[in-house]
Enzyme design. Structure first.
Site, short mmCIF file in Angstrom:
data_model
loop_
_atom_site.label_atom_id
_atom_site.label_comp_id
_atom_site.label_asym_id
_atom_site.label_seq_id
_atom_site.Cartn_x
_atom_site.Cartn_y
_atom_site.Cartn_z
N LYS A 283 4.03 -8.47 -1.63
CA LYS A 283 5.39 -8.89 -1.95
C LYS A 283 6.09 -9.48 -0.72
CE LYS A 283 5.21 -7.92 -6.29
NZ LYS A 283 5.28 -8.99 -7.29
N TYR B 50 0.34 -3.47 -2.27
CA TYR B 50 1.46 -4.01 -3.06
C TYR B 50 2.61 -4.54 -2.20
CZ TYR B 50 4.92 -4.34 -6.84
OH TYR B 50 5.87 -4.79 -7.74
#
Ligand SMILES: NC(=O)c1ccc[n+]([C@@H]2O[C@H](COP(=O)([O-])OP(=O)(O)OC[C@H]3O[C@@H](n4cnc5c(N)ncnc54)[C@H](O)[C@@H]3O)[C@@H](O)[C@H]2O)c1
Length: 275
Positions: free
Chosen positions: A168, A164
Site C-alpha cells: 500500500k 500488505y
C-alpha cells in the site's frame, strides 16, 4: 432545486468509460455502481468472474452500459486482453479505479517468499500493469484520471499482515509518480486510503459483536465505514470536480488515524480535567 443539464452531469462523468478492478468485491462494487449512477459506462474487472458478472448485470438492468470481464490484474496478458474487450465493448478508457487486492495474515519473521511475492504481484504490480495498459488510451487522447485504492496501512504499519502495508505504501508512491509523469499529458492520478471498512475482505473482523463494537468505538465519527464512503471519494477524484487535484492521497477513515496522541496517558489533559 430544478435539475439543469449542468446539475444532471455535475461530475462530468456522463458517457465516460470507467474501468474498476476488483469490482466483484465490496469497495469495487460500490465504486462501479457510483460511476453508473453518475451516467458513466462501466467495465467491471475481477478474477472472480461470477461476482463481477452479477454486479454488471444488476447495473445493466438499470440502464447502464456495463461489461463484466474476467481478469487477473497481476497477469499482463490477462490485463491486455481485458483492455481489448473493454475498448471493443465500450470505447477507450477514460477513468481507471485500481482497487483489486487481498489481505492475508503473516509475520515478517517467518513469511514465505512466495507469500510476499504473491501479495506484491496483485496489490502493487497489478496496479502498475493496469495503469500502464489502461493509461495508454488516456495518454494518446490527452485526458483521463486514475484513482488507486490504497489504505491507511500505507502510512501506518499493519503488523502480522505480511507484505500488505508495504504494497500500500508502494501504491501511494506509484500514484504520485504517475501524477508527475503523466500530468503534462492531461492525465491525473490520485489515491484514496480507506480505514476500517466492512466488506467481504474484513467481514471476519465483524463476526463477534464485541469486536465489531470495539472497532467502531475506535473511530472518532463513531462507526465503521461502508464501501459507499470510499466510492464517493473515488468517484469525486475521478470527476471533473477534482480537475486540479493530482498526486494527492485522500484518507477516508472517519478520523481513526488521528487518535494516536489521545491514547497517551497525560494527567491534567483529559476531557474531564480541562472542563
Ligand atoms: N475493507 C477494508 O477495510 C479496506 C481497508 C483499506 C483498504 N482496502 C482496499 O480496498 C480494496 C478493495 O477491498 P475490499 O475490502 O472491497 O475487498 P473484497 O475482498 O471485497 O474485494 C476485492 C476484490 O478483488 C478481487 N481480486 C483479488 N485479487 C485479484 C486479481 N489478482 N485480479 C483481479 N481481481 C482480484 C477479488 O476477487 C475481490 O472481488 C483492496 O485493495 C483493499 O486492500 C480495504
Amino acid at each position: 432545486m430544478t435539475d439543469t443539464p449542468e446539475t444532471v452531469n455535475w461530475l462530468g462523468l456522463s458517457g465516460r468509460v470507467c474501468v474498476v478492478t476488483g469490482a466483484g468485491g465490496g469497495i469495487g462494487g460500490a465504486i462501479a455502481a457510483t460511476f453508473a449512477a453518475a451516467g458513466a459506462a462501466v467495465a467491471l474487472l475481477d478474477k472472480n468472474e461470477a461476482a463481477c458478472r452479477a454486479a454488471a448485470d444488476a447495473l445493466a438492468a438499470r440502464g447502464t452500459r456495463a461489461v463484466a470481464v474476467a481478469c487477473d490484474t497481476a497477469d499482463p496478458a490477462s490485463v491486455d486482453a481485458a483492455c481489448a474487450r473493454v475498448t471493443a465493448a465500450l470505447g477507450p478508457c477514460d477513468v481507471l479505479a485500481n482497487n483489486a487486492g487481498f489481505l492475508s495474515p503473516g509475520a515478517l519473521a517467518s513469511l514465505p517468499l512466495e507469500a510476499w511475492n504473491a501479495n506484491i504481484a496483485v496489490n502493487l504490480t497489478g496496479y502498475f500493469i493496469c495503469a500502464q495498459v489502461f493509461g495508454r488510451a488516456m495518454l494518446e487522447r490527452k485526458r483521463g484520471a486514475l484513482v488507486h485504492v490504497a489504505s491507511i496501512a500505507a502510512t501506518n504499519p499493519q503488523p502480522w499482515s505480511g507484505a500488505y502495508s508495504v504494497t500500500k505504501a508502494g501504491v501511494a508512491m506509484l500514484s504520485r509518480q504517475l501524477a508527475a509523469e503523466w500530468g503534462a499529458s492531461g492525465v491525473r492520478s490520485n489515491a484514496v486510503s480507506p480505514g476500517l471498512i466492512r466488506t467481504p475482505m474484513s467481514e471476519a473482523f465483524y463476526q463477534h459483536e464485541d469486536t465489531a463494537r470495539r472497532r467502531a468505538e475506535l473511530v472518532p465519527t463513531g462507526r465503521v465505514g461502508t464501501p459507499q464512503d470510499i466510492a464517493d471519494a473515488v468517484v469525486w477524484l475521478a470527476s471533473d470536480r477534482a480537475a486540479y487535484i493530482s498526486g494527492e492521497e485522500v484518507i477516508v477513515d472517519g478520523g481513526v488515524t488521528q487518535t494516536l496522541m489521545g491514547m497517551i496517558p497525560r494527567p491534567g489533559f483529559t476531557q474531564a480535567s480541562t472542563r
